[in-house]
Design a protein around this motif. Structure first.
Motif, PDB file in Angstrom:
ATOM      1  N   GLY A 120       0.789  -1.225   0.000  1.00 17.13           N
ATOM      2  CA  GLY A 120       0.000   0.000   0.000  1.00 17.13           C
ATOM      3  C   GLY A 120       0.818   1.268   0.000  1.00 17.13           C
ATOM      4  N   PRO A 122       4.300   3.735  -1.188  1.00 14.26           N
ATOM      5  CA  PRO A 122       4.984   4.050  -2.446  1.00 14.26           C
ATOM      6  C   PRO A 122       6.182   3.120  -2.657  1.00 14.26           C
ATOM      7  CG  PRO A 122       5.537   5.647  -0.753  1.00 14.26           C
ATOM      8  CD  PRO A 122       4.450   4.793  -0.182  1.00 14.26           C
ATOM      9  N   ALA A 126       8.542   1.721  -8.785  1.00  9.78           N
ATOM     10  CA  ALA A 126       7.407   2.130  -9.614  1.00  9.78           C
ATOM     11  C   ALA A 126       7.790   3.241 -10.576  1.00  9.78           C
ATOM     12  CB  ALA A 126       6.244   2.567  -8.727  1.00  9.78           C
ATOM     13  N   ARG A 127       8.813   4.019 -10.226  1.00  4.72           N
ATOM     14  CA  ARG A 127       9.255   5.099 -11.108  1.00  4.72           C
ATOM     15  C   ARG A 127       9.872   4.584 -12.398  1.00  4.72           C
ATOM     16  NH1 ARG A 127      12.475   8.456  -6.369  1.00  4.72           N
ATOM     17  NH2 ARG A 127      10.662   8.756  -4.972  1.00  4.72           N
ATOM     18  N   ALA A 132       1.761   4.501 -14.545  1.00  3.52           N
ATOM     19  CA  ALA A 132       1.597   4.689 -13.107  1.00  3.52           C
ATOM     20  C   ALA A 132       0.927   3.453 -12.498  1.00  3.52           C
ATOM     21  CB  ALA A 132       0.746   5.929 -12.847  1.00  3.52           C
ATOM     22  N   VAL A 133       1.416   3.025 -11.343  1.00  3.49           N
ATOM     23  CA  VAL A 133       0.881   1.847 -10.666  1.00  3.49           C
ATOM     24  C   VAL A 133       0.466   2.231  -9.249  1.00  3.49           C
ATOM     25  CG1 VAL A 133       1.396  -0.452  -9.789  1.00  3.49           C
ATOM     26  CG2 VAL A 133       2.305   0.262 -12.006  1.00  3.49           C
ATOM     27  N   THR A 134      -0.779   1.912  -8.911  1.00  2.00           N
ATOM     28  CA  THR A 134      -1.258   2.111  -7.548  1.00  2.00           C
ATOM     29  C   THR A 134      -1.077   0.814  -6.783  1.00  2.00           C
ATOM     30  OG1 THR A 134      -2.921   3.697  -8.302  1.00  2.00           O
ATOM     31  CG2 THR A 134      -3.223   2.731  -6.111  1.00  2.00           C
ATOM     32  N   PRO A 135      -0.156   0.774  -5.805  1.00  2.03           N
ATOM     33  CA  PRO A 135       0.135  -0.486  -5.103  1.00  2.03           C
ATOM     34  C   PRO A 135      -1.080  -1.034  -4.363  1.00  2.03           C
ATOM     35  CG  PRO A 135       1.824   1.168  -4.664  1.00  2.03           C
ATOM     36  CD  PRO A 135       0.687   1.879  -5.332  1.00  2.03           C
ATOM     37  N   GLU A 137      -3.237  -2.729  -1.417  1.00  2.23           N
ATOM     38  CA  GLU A 137      -3.220  -2.460   0.021  1.00  2.23           C
ATOM     39  C   GLU A 137      -2.773  -3.664   0.829  1.00  2.23           C
ATOM     40  OE1 GLU A 137      -3.690   0.412   1.525  1.00  2.23           O
ATOM     41  OE2 GLU A 137      -3.993   1.414  -0.415  1.00  2.23           O
ATOM     42  N   ASP A 218      -0.744  -4.532  -9.867  1.00  2.00           N
ATOM     43  CA  ASP A 218      -0.743  -3.615  -8.720  1.00  2.00           C
ATOM     44  C   ASP A 218       0.366  -3.986  -7.727  1.00  2.00           C
ATOM     45  OD1 ASP A 218      -1.862  -5.993  -7.963  1.00  2.00           O
ATOM     46  OD2 ASP A 218      -3.606  -5.128  -6.946  1.00  2.00           O
ATOM     47  N   PRO A 220       4.198  -3.311  -7.826  1.00  2.00           N
ATOM     48  CA  PRO A 220       5.256  -2.657  -8.611  1.00  2.00           C
ATOM     49  C   PRO A 220       6.540  -3.456  -8.749  1.00  2.00           C
ATOM     50  CG  PRO A 220       4.222  -1.084  -7.136  1.00  2.00           C
ATOM     51  CD  PRO A 220       3.672  -2.429  -6.775  1.00  2.00           C
TER      52      PRO A 220
END
Length: 248
Positions: A120, A122, A126-127, A132-135, A137, A218, A220
C-alpha cells in the motif's frame, strides 16, 4: 533426441533419470499440467481459495510453455554443428540453476518480508515502470490465501513459483549464451539460420510470460521484475540475431 547427462538441461536430466520414464513431450507436459492443476483445484475446494485458481492456472500454463521451450531448444541445439564451448556453457555449466536459486530466493524474500512491510505504500521501483501503478493495500500472499494461509496451498504455490523461476532463469541464460556465441564463436550460414530461429523462440517464450502481468499489475516490484526480464531477453536475443545476420 535422447539427452545425455552433461549435455542437457538439469530439467531434462532429472526426467531422464526417472526409472521407466519414456514419455513423449506432449504426454510429459500434459502430465505436468494435470498434476499441478489438480492440486490447485483440490486445495481451492478444501480451503475456499477460489480467487487463487486463475492466477495459479495461468502460472502453470506459462511453466508448461516453458517446458516445451526447454525441450524444443535442447533437442534442436544438440543437432547443430558448433564449438563444444557453446554446449558446455549452455548445458554443462548449470548456470540456469544458479540464476533460478537467486530469482527464487528474491521472490520468496519479497513475498514474505518486503511485500508485507511495504504493501500500500509508495515503491521506488514504480518510477521505472512505463505506466503509473497504484500499489495493492494487502500483501499478495494475504490477497490470494487469506490472513492465515494454509500451509499446503503455500507449499504448492512455492513449487509453481520455483517452476516459473527455473524456466525464466533458463530463458535468460540462453539469451546470454546466444550473444556470446555470436560474438566469440564461428558458425556456418546454415547453422546461423537455425540459431536465429531458436533465438526467436526464446523471445517468444519471454513474451508468453506477459500473461502474468494482469496478476501483478498492482505489485510494482513483481511487475518491474516480469517486464524487465521480458525486455532483457528480447534485447539480448535481438542483438544475437542482428549479429548473426550481419555475419552472413
Amino acid at each position: 533426441m535422447r539427452a545425455d547427462f552433461g549435455d542437457a538441461w538439469v530439467y531434462e536430466s532429472i526426467v531422464g533419470a526417472v526409472p521407466g520414464a519414456a514419455l513423449s513431450t506432449p504426454v510429459a507436459i500434459g502430465l505436468q499440467v494435470a498434476v499441478f492443476e489438480a492440486g490447485i483445484l483440490v486445495l481451492a475446494a478444501a480451503y475456499d481459495l477460489w480467487d487463487a485458481v486463475l492466477p495459479g492456472t495461468v502460472a502453470v500454463g506459462v511453466a508448461a510453455v516453458g517446458s516445451l521451450f526447454m525441450l524444443t531448444l535442447g533437442d534442436e541445439n544438440r543437432t547443430l554443428d558448433v564449438s563444444p564451448t557453446y554446449y558446455r556453457l549452455l548445458f554443462g555449466s548449470s548456470i540456469e540453476v544458479v540464476l533460478t536459486v537467486l530469482a527464487f530466493a528474491a521472490v520468496v524474500t519479497h513475498l514474505f518480508v518486503v511485500d508485507p512491510a511495504t504493501a500500500g505504500g509508495p515503491a521506488v521501483v514504480a518510477r521505472l515502470l512505463p505506466v503509473a501503478v497504484t500499489p495493492a493495500e494487502e500483501p499478495i500472499v494475504t490477497d490470494l490465501f487469506g490472513e492465515r494461509p494454509p500451509a499446503p496451498a503455500v507449499f504448492l504455490a512455492l513449487v509453481v513459483v520455483w517452476d516459473l523461476c527455473y524456466r525464466i532463469g533458463t530463458s535468460w541464460w540462453t539469451a546470454v549464451v546466444s550473444l556470446y556465441r555470436e560474438l566469440c564463436l564461428e558458425c556456418g550460414p546454415g547453422t546461423r539460420r537455425r540459431f536465429r530461429r531458436l533465438d526467436a523462440l526464446n523471445v517468444g517464450f519471454a513474451l508468453v510470460q506477459l500473461a502474468l502481468v494482469p496478476f501483478v499489475a498492482d505489485r510494482p516490484v513483481l511487475l518491474a521484475a516480469v517486464l524487465g526480464h521480458v525486455v532483457a531477453v528480447t534485447v539480448v536475443s535481438a542483438a544475437a540475431i542482428a549479429l548473426s545476420l550481419a555475419a552472413q
